[in-house]
Write a protein that holds these residues in place. Structure first.
Motif, PDB file in Angstrom:
ATOM      1  N   LEU A 145      -1.769  27.846  26.125  1.00 21.69           N
ATOM      2  CA  LEU A 145      -0.635  27.130  25.529  1.00 21.69           C
ATOM      3  C   LEU A 145      -1.069  26.273  24.348  1.00 21.69           C
ATOM      4  O   LEU A 145      -0.392  26.228  23.316  1.00 21.69           O
ATOM      5  CB  LEU A 145       0.060  26.264  26.589  1.00 21.69           C
ATOM      6  CG  LEU A 145       0.866  27.008  27.638  1.00 21.69           C
ATOM      7  CD1 LEU A 145       1.359  26.040  28.706  1.00 21.69           C
ATOM      8  CD2 LEU A 145       2.033  27.727  26.990  1.00 21.69           C
ATOM      9  N   TYR A 146      -2.188  25.613  24.472  1.00 23.64           N
ATOM     10  CA  TYR A 146      -2.695  24.778  23.375  1.00 23.64           C
ATOM     11  C   TYR A 146      -2.987  25.630  22.144  1.00 23.64           C
ATOM     12  O   TYR A 146      -2.594  25.270  21.022  1.00 23.64           O
ATOM     13  CB  TYR A 146      -3.950  24.030  23.831  1.00 23.64           C
ATOM     14  CG  TYR A 146      -4.666  23.343  22.696  1.00 23.64           C
ATOM     15  CD1 TYR A 146      -4.163  22.168  22.153  1.00 23.64           C
ATOM     16  CD2 TYR A 146      -5.824  23.880  22.145  1.00 23.64           C
ATOM     17  CE1 TYR A 146      -4.807  21.540  21.102  1.00 23.64           C
ATOM     18  CE2 TYR A 146      -6.471  23.264  21.103  1.00 23.64           C
ATOM     19  CZ  TYR A 146      -5.965  22.096  20.580  1.00 23.64           C
ATOM     20  OH  TYR A 146      -6.603  21.483  19.538  1.00 23.64           O
ATOM     21  N   LEU A 147      -3.685  26.735  22.340  1.00 27.10           N
ATOM     22  CA  LEU A 147      -4.013  27.596  21.203  1.00 27.10           C
ATOM     23  C   LEU A 147      -2.759  28.207  20.587  1.00 27.10           C
ATOM     24  O   LEU A 147      -2.681  28.363  19.363  1.00 27.10           O
ATOM     25  CB  LEU A 147      -4.987  28.690  21.639  1.00 27.10           C
ATOM     26  CG  LEU A 147      -6.386  28.208  22.012  1.00 27.10           C
ATOM     27  CD1 LEU A 147      -7.214  29.353  22.572  1.00 27.10           C
ATOM     28  CD2 LEU A 147      -7.074  27.586  20.799  1.00 27.10           C
ATOM     29  N   ARG A 148      -1.782  28.546  21.399  1.00 27.17           N
ATOM     30  CA  ARG A 148      -0.539  29.118  20.877  1.00 27.17           C
ATOM     31  C   ARG A 148       0.216  28.091  20.032  1.00 27.17           C
ATOM     32  O   ARG A 148       0.696  28.404  18.936  1.00 27.17           O
ATOM     33  CB  ARG A 148       0.335  29.590  22.038  1.00 27.17           C
ATOM     34  CG  ARG A 148       1.589  30.274  21.616  1.00 27.17           C
ATOM     35  CD  ARG A 148       2.317  30.808  22.809  1.00 27.17           C
ATOM     36  NE  ARG A 148       3.571  31.399  22.390  1.00 27.17           N
ATOM     37  CZ  ARG A 148       4.535  31.702  23.200  1.00 27.17           C
ATOM     38  NH1 ARG A 148       4.391  31.480  24.497  1.00 27.17           N
ATOM     39  NH2 ARG A 148       5.641  32.228  22.756  1.00 27.17           N
ATOM     40  N   ARG A 149       0.336  26.867  20.535  1.00 27.72           N
ATOM     41  CA  ARG A 149       1.027  25.821  19.776  1.00 27.72           C
ATOM     42  C   ARG A 149       0.275  25.488  18.492  1.00 27.72           C
ATOM     43  O   ARG A 149       0.877  25.222  17.465  1.00 27.72           O
ATOM     44  CB  ARG A 149       1.170  24.558  20.621  1.00 27.72           C
ATOM     45  CG  ARG A 149       2.218  24.689  21.688  1.00 27.72           C
ATOM     46  CD  ARG A 149       2.390  23.393  22.436  1.00 27.72           C
ATOM     47  NE  ARG A 149       3.292  23.577  23.551  1.00 27.72           N
ATOM     48  CZ  ARG A 149       3.354  22.782  24.588  1.00 27.72           C
ATOM     49  NH1 ARG A 149       2.563  21.727  24.645  1.00 27.72           N
ATOM     50  NH2 ARG A 149       4.204  23.014  25.556  1.00 27.72           N
ATOM     51  N   ARG A 150      -1.042  25.505  18.578  1.00 26.47           N
ATOM     52  CA  ARG A 150      -1.845  25.182  17.393  1.00 26.47           C
ATOM     53  C   ARG A 150      -1.679  26.238  16.306  1.00 26.47           C
ATOM     54  O   ARG A 150      -1.620  25.928  15.125  1.00 26.47           O
ATOM     55  CB  ARG A 150      -3.320  25.073  17.805  1.00 26.47           C
ATOM     56  CG  ARG A 150      -4.197  24.514  16.745  1.00 26.47           C
ATOM     57  CD  ARG A 150      -5.583  24.323  17.265  1.00 26.47           C
ATOM     58  NE  ARG A 150      -6.478  24.944  16.318  1.00 26.47           N
ATOM     59  CZ  ARG A 150      -7.735  25.204  16.535  1.00 26.47           C
ATOM     60  NH1 ARG A 150      -8.261  24.933  17.693  1.00 26.47           N
ATOM     61  NH2 ARG A 150      -8.472  25.738  15.609  1.00 26.47           N
ATOM     62  N   SER A 151      -1.602  27.502  16.705  1.00 29.28           N
ATOM     63  CA  SER A 151      -1.454  28.573  15.714  1.00 29.28           C
ATOM     64  C   SER A 151      -0.060  28.584  15.097  1.00 29.28           C
ATOM     65  O   SER A 151       0.123  29.039  13.969  1.00 29.28           O
ATOM     66  CB  SER A 151      -1.763  29.930  16.348  1.00 29.28           C
ATOM     67  OG  SER A 151      -0.769  30.264  17.284  1.00 29.28           O
ATOM     68  N   GLN A 152       0.949  28.085  15.824  1.00 26.72           N
ATOM     69  CA  GLN A 152       2.319  28.074  15.322  1.00 26.72           C
ATOM     70  C   GLN A 152       2.661  26.779  14.580  1.00 26.72           C
ATOM     71  O   GLN A 152       3.745  26.686  13.989  1.00 26.72           O
ATOM     72  CB  GLN A 152       3.300  28.266  16.482  1.00 26.72           C
ATOM     73  CG  GLN A 152       3.213  29.641  17.101  1.00 26.72           C
ATOM     74  CD  GLN A 152       4.113  29.782  18.315  1.00 26.72           C
ATOM     75  OE1 GLN A 152       4.684  28.815  18.787  1.00 26.72           O
ATOM     76  NE2 GLN A 152       4.226  31.005  18.819  1.00 26.72           N
ATOM     77  N   ALA A 153       1.779  25.811  14.601  1.00 25.56           N
ATOM     78  CA  ALA A 153       2.059  24.531  13.945  1.00 25.56           C
ATOM     79  C   ALA A 153       2.076  24.725  12.428  1.00 25.56           C
ATOM     80  O   ALA A 153       1.291  25.493  11.860  1.00 25.56           O
ATOM     81  CB  ALA A 153       1.010  23.496  14.342  1.00 25.56           C
ATOM     82  N   LYS A 154       2.985  24.020  11.775  1.00 21.53           N
ATOM     83  CA  LYS A 154       3.078  24.103  10.319  1.00 21.53           C
ATOM     84  C   LYS A 154       2.007  23.232   9.701  1.00 21.53           C
ATOM     85  O   LYS A 154       1.633  22.196  10.230  1.00 21.53           O
ATOM     86  CB  LYS A 154       4.450  23.638   9.857  1.00 21.53           C
ATOM     87  CG  LYS A 154       5.572  24.552  10.329  1.00 21.53           C
ATOM     88  CD  LYS A 154       6.896  24.053   9.836  1.00 21.53           C
ATOM     89  CE  LYS A 154       8.006  24.977  10.311  1.00 21.53           C
ATOM     90  NZ  LYS A 154       9.320  24.490   9.941  1.00 21.53           N
ATOM     91  N   ASP A 155       1.552  23.660   8.544  1.00 21.91           N
ATOM     92  CA  ASP A 155       0.543  22.884   7.817  1.00 21.91           C
ATOM     93  C   ASP A 155       1.256  21.709   7.146  1.00 21.91           C
ATOM     94  O   ASP A 155       2.080  21.887   6.252  1.00 21.91           O
ATOM     95  CB  ASP A 155      -0.140  23.780   6.778  1.00 21.91           C
ATOM     96  CG  ASP A 155      -1.341  23.101   6.150  1.00 21.91           C
ATOM     97  OD1 ASP A 155      -1.788  22.073   6.699  1.00 21.91           O
ATOM     98  OD2 ASP A 155      -1.827  23.589   5.115  1.00 21.91           O
ATOM     99  N   THR A 156       0.954  20.527   7.558  1.00 22.55           N
ATOM    100  CA  THR A 156       1.640  19.337   7.045  1.00 22.55           C
ATOM    101  C   THR A 156       0.862  18.646   5.934  1.00 22.55           C
ATOM    102  O   THR A 156       1.255  17.579   5.471  1.00 22.55           O
ATOM    103  CB  THR A 156       1.888  18.332   8.185  1.00 22.55           C
ATOM    104  OG1 THR A 156       0.638  17.987   8.786  1.00 22.55           O
ATOM    105  CG2 THR A 156       2.824  18.927   9.235  1.00 22.55           C
ATOM    106  N   ALA A 157      -0.224  19.237   5.501  1.00 25.52           N
ATOM    107  CA  ALA A 157      -1.007  18.619   4.431  1.00 25.52           C
ATOM    108  C   ALA A 157      -0.234  18.727   3.107  1.00 25.52           C
ATOM    109  O   ALA A 157       0.355  19.760   2.791  1.00 25.52           O
ATOM    110  CB  ALA A 157      -2.356  19.307   4.295  1.00 25.52           C
ATOM    111  N   THR A 158      -0.221  17.664   2.329  1.00 23.77           N
ATOM    112  CA  THR A 158       0.470  17.659   1.029  1.00 23.77           C
ATOM    113  C   THR A 158      -0.562  17.528  -0.081  1.00 23.77           C
ATOM    114  O   THR A 158      -1.661  17.011   0.122  1.00 23.77           O
ATOM    115  CB  THR A 158       1.457  16.484   0.947  1.00 23.77           C
ATOM    116  OG1 THR A 158       0.752  15.263   1.149  1.00 23.77           O
ATOM    117  CG2 THR A 158       2.554  16.621   1.996  1.00 23.77           C
ATOM    118  N   ALA A 159      -0.185  18.012  -1.225  1.00 25.62           N
ATOM    119  CA  ALA A 159      -1.082  17.926  -2.375  1.00 25.62           C
ATOM    120  C   ALA A 159      -1.141  16.485  -2.878  1.00 25.62           C
ATOM    121  O   ALA A 159      -0.225  15.688  -2.690  1.00 25.62           O
ATOM    122  CB  ALA A 159      -0.582  18.847  -3.486  1.00 25.62           C
ATOM    123  N   LEU A 160      -2.249  16.156  -3.552  1.00 25.72           N
ATOM    124  CA  LEU A 160      -2.407  14.810  -4.102  1.00 25.72           C
ATOM    125  C   LEU A 160      -1.532  14.640  -5.337  1.00 25.72           C
ATOM    126  O   LEU A 160      -1.365  15.566  -6.134  1.00 25.72           O
ATOM    127  CB  LEU A 160      -3.873  14.558  -4.466  1.00 25.72           C
ATOM    128  CG  LEU A 160      -4.891  14.571  -3.311  1.00 25.72           C
ATOM    129  CD1 LEU A 160      -6.295  14.399  -3.864  1.00 25.72           C
ATOM    130  CD2 LEU A 160      -4.582  13.483  -2.319  1.00 25.72           C
TER     131      LEU A 160
END
Length: 153
Positions: free
Chosen positions: A124-139
């Motif tokens: 479950l942890y790996l599944r949620r981690r793979s489906q998480a959106k990348d929240t990093a923003t550009a500088l």
């Protein structure tokens, strides 16, 4: 040189061979009864040494248990009767392989059950981690300029 090699090989052989604490005065005259006693003793834990069976232990209680096993066999008890007698006196702790009945079922099932739960949690942890959106923003341009100034120093 040859003596050193032979003595080294002899020491290595003795180090890996099984060592029994059974004293010669404990051994029964009947080889069949003695073999039965050894088989029973291999399945009984020393209550002092914990990791050794009573056949391997040098503890006084192990000596007493070995004598008790042999006494019961000489009296005509079956292997199961001897083990039951000792378990009745000392509890199931003396068994090297505890029974798989009664409350012990929980202990036997707990290991595999917890392993399965851990596998499911990891999945479950790996599944949620793979489906998480990348929240990093550009500088921003100000942040990039500040970073360049900091990197020069």
């Amino acid at each position: 040189m040859r003596r050193i090699i032979i003595s080294g090989l002899l020491a290595a052989t003795l180090a890996v061979s099984p060592v029994f604490a059974v004293n010669p005065d404990e051994v029964l005259d009947d080889p069949a009864l003695e073999q039965r006693a050894r088989n029973i003793s291999a399945d009984l834990r020393c209550v002092v040494c914990r990791g050794e069976n009573i056949d391997e232990s040098n503890a006084p209680i192990a000596h007493d248990l070995r004598l008790l096993v042999r006494e019961r066999l000489v009296e005509g008890d079956s292997n199961d009767e001897v083990v039951d007698f000792i378990v009745e006196r000392y509890g199931e702790y003396v068994l090297m392989k505890p029974n798989t009945s009664g409350a012990n079922v929980i202990l036997w099932a707990a290991g595999p059950a917890l392993f399965i739960v851990a596998l499911l949690a990891a999945g479950l942890y790996l599944r949620r981690r793979s489906q998480a959106k990348d929240t990093a923003t550009a500088l921003s341009s100000d942040e990039e300029a500040r970073l360049k100034v900091l990197m020069k120093d």
